[in-house]
Enzyme design. Structure first.
Site, PDB file in Angstrom:
ATOM      1  N   GLU A  86      43.864  33.409  36.705  1.00 17.91           N
ATOM      2  CA  GLU A  86      45.289  33.605  36.416  1.00 17.91           C
ATOM      3  C   GLU A  86      46.184  32.436  36.826  1.00 17.91           C
ATOM      4  O   GLU A  86      47.164  32.597  37.557  1.00 17.91           O
ATOM      5  CB  GLU A  86      45.780  34.908  37.045  1.00 17.91           C
ATOM      6  CG  GLU A  86      45.106  36.129  36.440  1.00 17.91           C
ATOM      7  CD  GLU A  86      45.794  37.456  36.759  1.00 17.91           C
ATOM      8  OE1 GLU A  86      46.768  37.472  37.533  1.00 17.91           O
ATOM      9  OE2 GLU A  86      45.336  38.489  36.224  1.00 17.91           O
ATOM     10  N   GLU A  93      39.300  41.646  34.197  1.00 13.01           N
ATOM     11  CA  GLU A  93      40.087  42.629  34.956  1.00 13.01           C
ATOM     12  C   GLU A  93      40.768  43.560  33.973  1.00 13.01           C
ATOM     13  O   GLU A  93      41.210  43.140  32.906  1.00 13.01           O
ATOM     14  CB  GLU A  93      41.167  41.963  35.829  1.00 13.01           C
ATOM     15  CG  GLU A  93      40.623  41.226  37.017  1.00 13.01           C
ATOM     16  CD  GLU A  93      41.703  40.596  37.887  1.00 13.01           C
ATOM     17  OE1 GLU A  93      42.805  41.173  38.008  1.00 13.01           O
ATOM     18  OE2 GLU A  93      41.434  39.518  38.426  1.00 13.01           O
TER      19      GLU A  93
HETATM   20  C1  BG6 Z   1      45.613  40.274  38.866  1.00  8.99           C
HETATM   21  C2  BG6 Z   1      44.887  39.492  39.928  1.00  8.99           C
HETATM   22  O1  BG6 Z   1      46.864  39.714  38.682  1.00  8.99           O
HETATM   23  O2  BG6 Z   1      45.883  41.607  39.068  1.00  8.99           O
HETATM   24  C3  BG6 Z   1      44.239  40.325  41.012  1.00  8.99           C
HETATM   25  O3  BG6 Z   1      43.962  38.604  39.378  1.00  8.99           O
HETATM   26  C4  BG6 Z   1      45.135  41.491  41.337  1.00  8.99           C
HETATM   27  O4  BG6 Z   1      44.008  39.488  42.109  1.00  8.99           O
HETATM   28  C5  BG6 Z   1      45.253  42.361  40.095  1.00  8.99           C
HETATM   29  O5  BG6 Z   1      44.748  42.233  42.442  1.00  8.99           O
HETATM   30  C6  BG6 Z   1      46.080  43.603  40.303  1.00  8.99           C
HETATM   31  O6  BG6 Z   1      47.349  43.250  40.754  1.00  8.99           O
HETATM   32  P1  BG6 Z   1      47.959  43.771  42.102  1.00  8.99           P
HETATM   33  O7  BG6 Z   1      49.215  42.999  42.262  1.00  8.99           O
HETATM   34  O8  BG6 Z   1      48.159  45.229  41.942  1.00  8.99           O
HETATM   35  O9  BG6 Z   1      46.973  43.472  43.178  1.00  8.99           O
END
Ligand code: BG6
Length: 470
Positions: free
Chosen positions: A165, A369
């Site tokens: 990201e 993700e």
């Molecule tokens: C993504 C990241 O932006 O979203 C992760 O690559 C992150 O590291 C995931 O944990 C979920 O976002 P958040 O802010 O809820 O942890």
């Protein structure tokens, strides 16, 4: 488009899940690990730091056993740069190499494919002190670090991801703890950092191909289709602006080795174009990805923003848009439900996003993700009924299959997250995992692992190769 018959998920589809080093490992200063920007950060009030996280460092065998029980074909995790090069450059910490060798070997012993992210938000603090990504020397440091990673793990790892990201680090670095101690940098500085990261990424991709001919490598941005708030042409333009600035700037550079023209014009308008030195564009062009990995949580909706001085980032984060004077402004999505943390839920948008990336780049895709952050509750008898997470994942997997039927070359799906971990800025009680980790924000309890309802559900999904979703 509706179909009478859907294509199957490919036979060797990489079902798995993801984590990142600083959010899951703990052992922040053990066995010679150096400090990263995440270890020295300020954490929002009421949320934990990353010192212990889920203590994967000491539980990796137990955790990987659980992944194997779910039937994972792949596990996406990141290497902490500071575990193997405590100062970012210079001396190698053998204990760090040993840890990742152990993790990789343990995964392979169960037939789980390791997918290694090289850098996930945790720049070595020693490099940050020297200017971090503003300093061109960080490009060389990353190239050197990549070399150590390929030399150490390239004999067994077939899939590498460069930078997690990068787009979110540039847009929301202050929230993600990657912007350095003084908070958000001015745009001019940020887009120079971005240029340096693009160069570092291109060099790593080239190096990977030179050093590990049987491995594949790709970028891992956060990509979301951007919708116009209405069908007004001005709103459609605003959506196109935001998409270029948020999505395509990063992927055009990674895939084609060039700057996206709308994103470039935006940087010109803001007076923040990066300084490009002789030879830089050749470096960008020489690094080619074999596939695109991307993270998807939801889509974004924006509208026309006529007012030049209407800039507002106060409520924005990875999945909440903002306002840029004269460019676009966040708007409410139409009819989409939201998570407890305010992120819209848009499974059809997942198919849209997959199709858009496929059409622009025509490369194999893997989702690294996708998931739902929620406050899970443990009921009597260690029951965690996370039906809401199952519902979210089921709907996204259905759309992934439709996208495959549309012709998208999707070869893997690794939702966030394999086990509970610490969110980037909303603490560890914002949970994403298939496995519950028994701790609270400030009470570490016993860190016991408890299988959630989604654990059993995902096991069936994998064993049926995506057929059994109920
Ligand atoms: C993504 C990241 O932006 O979203 C992760 O690559 C992150 O590291 C995931 O944990 C979920 O976002 P958040 O802010 O809820 O942890």
């Amino acid at each position: 488009m509706n179909y009478k018959t859907l294509k199957d998920f490919p036979e060797d589809f990489l079902w798995g899940a993801s984590t990142s080093a600083y959010q899951v490992e703990g052992a922040w200063d053990e066995d010679g690990k150096g400090l990263s920007v995440q270890d020295v950060g300020k954490y929002p009030e009421g949320t934990t730091d990353f010192k212990v996280a889920s203590d994967f460092y000491h539980h990796y065998k137990e955790d990987i056993k659980l992944f194997a029980e779910m039937g994972f074909k792949a596990f996406r995790f990141s290497v902490a740069w500071t575990r193997i090069l405590p100062n970012g450059i210079g001396e190698i910490n053998q204990k760090g190499i040993d840890f990742y060798n152990n993790v990789i070997n343990e995964l392979l012993s169960y037939g789980i494919e390791p997918i290694v992210t090289m850098y996930h938000f945790d720049l070595p603090y020693e490099l940050e002190k020297k200017g971090g990504w503003s300093n061109r020397e960080t490009i060389d440091a990353f190239e050197n670090y990549s070399k150590v990673v390929f030399e150490s793990f390239g004999d067994r790892v077939k899939y590498f991801l460069t930078i997690n990201e990068q787009n979110m680090m540039i847009l929301f670095g202050a929230i993600l703890g990657t912007a350095g101690e003084d908070g958000e940098d001015p745009a001019k500085k940020l887009y120079q950092q971005n240029h340096h990261m693009l160069l570092a990424q291109a060099k790593a991709m080239k190096l990977c191909h030179d050093m590990c001919p049987s491995a594949k490598i790709g970028p891992a941005p956060n990509i979301s289709s951007v919708y116009p708030a209405t069908s007004k042409p001005e709103d459609i333009l605003a959506a196109s602006n935001f998409s270029s600035i948020r999505n395509w700037l990063y992927l055009d550079a990674a895939v084609y080795g060039r700057y996206n023209s709308v994103a470039w014009s935006y940087m010109e308008k803001k007076g923040c174009t990066p300084v490009i030195e002789d030879g830089d564009m050749e470096v960008l062009k020489a690094g080619k990805p074999d596939f695109i990995a991307f993270n998807y949580y939801s889509t974004m909706t924006v509208a026309e923003n006529k007012e030049e001085d209407m800039n507002d980032k106060s409520k924005a984060d990875q999945q909440r848009a903002f306002a840029e004077g004269g460019v676009f402004k966040a708007a409410e999505s139409v009819g989409l439900p939201k998570t407890e943390f305010g992120w819209p839920i848009d499974p059809v948008g997942f198919r849209n996003t997959l199709r858009e990336i496929n059409e622009r780049y025509d490369l194999p895709l893997i989702v690294t993700e996708n998931g739902l952050g929620a406050y899970d509750k443990v009921e009597e008898g260690d029951i965690i009924d996370d039906e809401y997470r199952i519902d979210y994942l089921r709907k996204h997997i259905e759309q992934a299959r439709l996208a495959i039927t549309d012709g998208v070359k999707l070869f893997g799906y690794c939702p966030w997250s394999a086990i509970d971990l610490v969110s980037t800025h909303e603490g560890c009680t914002k949970r994403y995992g298939f496995v519950y980790v028994n701790r609270d924000e400030f009470d570490l309890k016993d860190l016991k692992r408890i299988k959630k309802k989604s654990f059993y559900w995902y096991k069936d999904v994998i064993s049926s190769n995506g057929e059994k979703l109920e």
